[in-house]
Design a protein around this motif. Structure first.
Motif, mmCIF file in Angstrom:
data_model
loop_
_atom_site.group_PDB
_atom_site.id
_atom_site.type_symbol
_atom_site.label_atom_id
_atom_site.label_comp_id
_atom_site.label_asym_id
_atom_site.label_seq_id
_atom_site.Cartn_x
_atom_site.Cartn_y
_atom_site.Cartn_z
ATOM 1 N N GLY A 296 4.434 -7.343 9.439
ATOM 2 C CA GLY A 296 4.317 -7.421 8.124
ATOM 3 C C GLY A 296 3.043 -8.178 7.779
ATOM 4 N N ILE A 297 2.364 -8.082 6.548
ATOM 5 C CA ILE A 297 1.118 -8.772 6.290
ATOM 6 C C ILE A 297 1.219 -10.021 5.674
ATOM 7 N N ALA A 298 0.892 -10.972 5.900
ATOM 8 C CA ALA A 298 1.005 -12.229 5.190
ATOM 9 C C ALA A 298 0.337 -12.170 3.804
ATOM 10 N N ALA A 299 1.197 -12.877 2.936
ATOM 11 C CA ALA A 299 0.755 -12.456 1.452
ATOM 12 C C ALA A 299 -0.577 -13.025 1.241
ATOM 13 N N LYS A 300 -1.081 -14.234 1.833
ATOM 14 C CA LYS A 300 -2.427 -14.434 1.539
ATOM 15 C C LYS A 300 -3.299 -14.372 2.842
ATOM 16 N N ALA A 301 -3.330 -13.053 3.489
ATOM 17 C CA ALA A 301 -4.064 -12.829 4.685
ATOM 18 C C ALA A 301 -5.373 -12.752 4.316
ATOM 19 N N PRO A 302 -6.149 -13.480 5.088
ATOM 20 C CA PRO A 302 -7.815 -13.743 4.930
ATOM 21 C C PRO A 302 -8.249 -12.204 5.034
ATOM 22 N N HIS A 303 -7.691 -11.171 5.909
ATOM 23 C CA HIS A 303 -8.375 -9.798 6.110
ATOM 24 C C HIS A 303 -7.505 -8.813 5.394
ATOM 25 N N PRO A 304 -7.043 -8.570 4.371
ATOM 26 C CA PRO A 304 -5.793 -7.852 3.725
ATOM 27 C C PRO A 304 -6.111 -6.368 4.078
ATOM 28 N N ALA A 305 -7.427 -5.804 3.826
ATOM 29 C CA ALA A 305 -7.612 -4.520 3.945
ATOM 30 C C ALA A 305 -7.631 -4.015 5.385
ATOM 31 N N THR A 306 -8.521 -4.972 6.501
ATOM 32 C CA THR A 306 -8.351 -4.622 7.794
ATOM 33 C C THR A 306 -6.775 -4.704 8.396
ATOM 34 N N SER A 307 -5.946 -5.524 7.664
ATOM 35 C CA SER A 307 -4.497 -5.601 8.067
ATOM 36 C C SER A 307 -3.691 -4.271 7.591
ATOM 37 N N LYS A 308 -4.058 -3.850 6.298
ATOM 38 C CA LYS A 308 -3.469 -2.665 6.140
ATOM 39 C C LYS A 308 -4.036 -1.512 7.204
ATOM 40 N N LEU A 309 -5.087 -1.352 7.658
ATOM 41 C CA LEU A 309 -5.430 -0.500 8.384
ATOM 42 C C LEU A 309 -4.897 -0.527 9.837
ATOM 43 N N PHE A 310 -4.468 -1.895 10.164
ATOM 44 C CA PHE A 310 -3.941 -1.937 11.404
ATOM 45 C C PHE A 310 -2.443 -1.583 11.243
ATOM 46 N N VAL A 311 -1.801 -1.912 10.198
ATOM 47 C CA VAL A 311 -0.213 -1.697 9.966
ATOM 48 C C VAL A 311 -0.074 -0.111 10.205
ATOM 49 N N ASP A 312 -1.151 0.687 9.454
ATOM 50 C CA ASP A 312 -1.199 2.112 9.064
ATOM 51 C C ASP A 312 -1.111 2.776 10.733
ATOM 52 N N PHE A 313 -2.136 2.128 11.326
ATOM 53 C CA PHE A 313 -2.539 2.576 12.796
ATOM 54 C C PHE A 313 -1.223 2.552 13.765
ATOM 55 N N LEU A 314 -0.680 1.124 13.388
ATOM 56 C CA LEU A 314 0.612 1.054 14.224
ATOM 57 C C LEU A 314 1.447 2.165 14.256
ATOM 58 N N LEU A 315 1.692 2.472 12.996
ATOM 59 C CA LEU A 315 2.911 3.551 12.565
ATOM 60 C C LEU A 315 2.442 4.698 12.712
ATOM 61 N N SER A 316 0.999 5.123 12.877
ATOM 62 C CA SER A 316 0.512 6.606 12.962
ATOM 63 C C SER A 316 0.918 7.085 14.408
ATOM 64 N N GLN A 317 0.706 8.358 14.569
ATOM 65 C CA GLN A 317 1.175 9.076 16.130
ATOM 66 C C GLN A 317 0.093 8.229 17.120
ATOM 67 N N GLU A 318 -1.181 8.121 16.445
ATOM 68 C CA GLU A 318 -2.155 7.452 17.543
ATOM 69 C C GLU A 318 -1.770 6.071 17.869
#
Length: 382
Positions: A296-318
Motif C-alpha cells: 500500500g502507499i503511505a498516506a503522506k508518501a514523499p513520492h506519491p506519483a512514483t509510488s503509484k507507478l510502482f504499485v501498478d508495475f507490481l500488479l502488471s504482467q511485467e
C-alpha cells in the motif's frame, strides 16, 4: 553441552558441504536455472490504461527518481523487481527498501507519522492482522484504484488501497540428513515423529502465534482444517516457536531443529537451491496456507506519483513476472510456469485447488485471538 541422538551424527559432513556450496555460490536446482528474459516496454503504459496516465508519469519524473519502501521482504526477492521497474522507468535511479520484521514495518511507520512524518513511500508486509489494524486507522494509507485491478483475481485487492504483491505458500522445511522420511503434510509429519517422540523433543519449530504473521497462518490452517488439531496435539508438544522463517531455516540447517512447519517458501527457495540437498521443503497435502504479501502507499508518501507507478508495475504482467523471478509467488493467470519462476497455478497443481488455504486480510476479534493463542501455546507448553 548439547547431546545429539544417533541420527544427528551425519550433521558435521552435511554442514561442511553446505558451507562449501554457499561459499562457492553453487548448488543444484533453481540456482542453476535461468528464467527466460522478461520483456519490458520501457516508458510505456499498457494499452488499457487511461489516457491521463501519461500525466502521472510526467509528475513522477519531477519527484526526483527516488522511492523508499518499508518492508519485510528480502533483497534477493526485490532484485528482479527493482531491475525491471527501473528498466521501465529509467528516471527512477534510487530505490531503498529495508528488511524489517512483519509487525515492525507498521510500528516504524506509525511511530514516524506520530512524530512529524515518515520517509516511507510504500508499505509491504504479509502480516495480515497488522495490515487490517493499520489500514483501519485514519490517515495511514493513500486511496488508490490501480488500472490493473480489473486484470486481477478477486483476491488481488486485499483491503481498500492494499493490493497483493504476491501470494506466498507456507511449507514444511526439513533437514534431509536428520529426518528419515519426507513429510508431505502435518498429518504425515505427526506420523513420522510418533515413531520416536523422545528423539524429536524440542527438535521441531513453528511460527510464534504471538506475532501477526504466525497467528494468521496458524489460525487460517486450523480454521480451514479443524480436524488438524489431532495432529497438532502430537506435534506442538515437541516444538518450539520462532519469529521468522529465516531463523527457522538457519536452525534446521544447523541441526538445532530437524524440521519446521509454516515456514514461508519465499525465503526458503534460494536456501534450498544452495543447500546441496541438505534442506528441502514440501507443501502440505492436507492444507497449504497461501499468504498474500500486501502493498500500500503511505498516506503522506514523499513520492506519491512514483509510488503509484510502482504499485501498478507490481500488479502488471511485467511486474508479476519479476515477482516470480525473485522467488515470490505471482498470481496472474498470464504469468506462466517456467524454470526459476513460482506461480499460484504451480501451487494449485502441487496440492490441488481444494488444498490451498488462502489467508484473509481481516481483523480477528481479540477474544478469538486470545482463545486460539492460549490453546496453541498450551500445547507448546508455554
Amino acid at each position: 553441552m548439547t547431546t545429539f541422538h544417533p541420527p544427528f551424527r551425519a550433521l558435521g559432513a552435511a554442514m561442511l558441504a553446505f558451507g562449501l556450496l554457499t561459499a562457492c555460490g553453487g548448488g543444484g536446482g533453481e540456482a542453476q536455472r535461468e528464467p527466460p528474459p522478461n520483456q519490458i516496454a520501457t516508458g510505456k503504459a499498457p494499452s488499457y490504461y487511461p489516457a491521463e496516465y501519461a500525466r502521472l508519469m510526467e509528475t513522477a519524473k519531477k519527484e526526483g527518481g527516488t522511492l523508499t519502501i518499508y518492508s519485510n521482504t528480502d533483497q534477493e526477492n526485490w532484485a528482479p523487481i527493482f531491475r525491471d521497474f527501473q528498466k521501465k522507468y529509467p528516471w527512477v535511479t534510487k530505490i531503498a527498501a529495508n528488511n524489517l520484521d512483519s509487525d515492525e514495518v507498521f510500528q516504524r511507520v506509525l511511530s514516524e507519522q506520530a512524530t512529524g512524518g515518515s520517509p516511507a513511500d510504500l508499505v509491504v508486509s504479509n502480516a495480515a492482522q497488522a495490515w487490517a489494524d493499520f489500514a483501519a486507522r485514519p490517515g495511514t494509507l493513500l486511496e488508490y484504484d490501480s488500472p490493473e485491478q480489473d486484470k486481477l483475481p478477486d483476491f488481488g485487492e486485499l483491503l481498500p488501497g492494499v493490493y497483493a504483491m504476491s501470494i506466498d505458500p507456507l511449507s514444511i522445511a526439513y533437514n534431509t540428513s536428520l529426518l528419515p522420511e519426507k513429510p508431505t503434510g502435518l498429518k504425515s509429519l505427526a506420523a513420522i515423529l510418533a515413531k520416536d517422540p523422545a528423539q524429536y523433543k524440542s527438535k521441531i519449530t513453528t511460527r510464534d502465534v504471538s506475532g501477526a504473521f504466525g497467528f494468521t497462518v496458524s489460525h487460517a490452517f486450523a480454521g480451514a482444517r479443524p480436524d488438524s488439531w489431532a495432529s497438532l496435539q502430537s506435534v506442538l508438544p515437541l516444538a518450539r516457536p520462532e519469529t521468522s522463517s529465516g531463523t527457522q531455516m538457519e536452525k534446521i540447517i544447523s541441526g538445532e531443529y530437524v524440521a519446521g512447519f509454516f515456514v514461508s517458501a519465499a525465503p526458503a527457495y534460494p536456501v534450498v537451491a544452495k543447500s546441496g540437498g541438505l534442506l528441502e521443503i514440501s507443501f502440505l497435502d492436507d492444507g497449504t496456507v497461501a499468504l498474500p504479501r500486501g502493498v500500500g502507499i503511505a498516506a503522506k508518501a514523499p513520492h506519491p506519483a512514483t509510488s503509484k507507478l510502482f504499485v501498478d508495475f507490481l500488479l502488471s504482467q511485467e511486474g508479476q513476472r519479476a515477482v516470480a523471478e525473485g522467488g515470490l509467488t505471482s498470481y496472474r493467470d498470464d504469468v506462466k510456469d517456467a524454470d526459476g519462476l513460482h506461480t499460484y497455478q504451480e501451487l494449485e497443481k502441487a496440492v490441488g485447488e481444494a488444498n490451498v488455504i488462502l489467508a484473509k486480510y481481516e481483523k480477528v476479534p481479540d477474544a478469538e485471538v486470545k482463545a486460539f493463542t492460549d490453546k496453541w501455546n498450551g500445547l507448546l507448553g508455554r
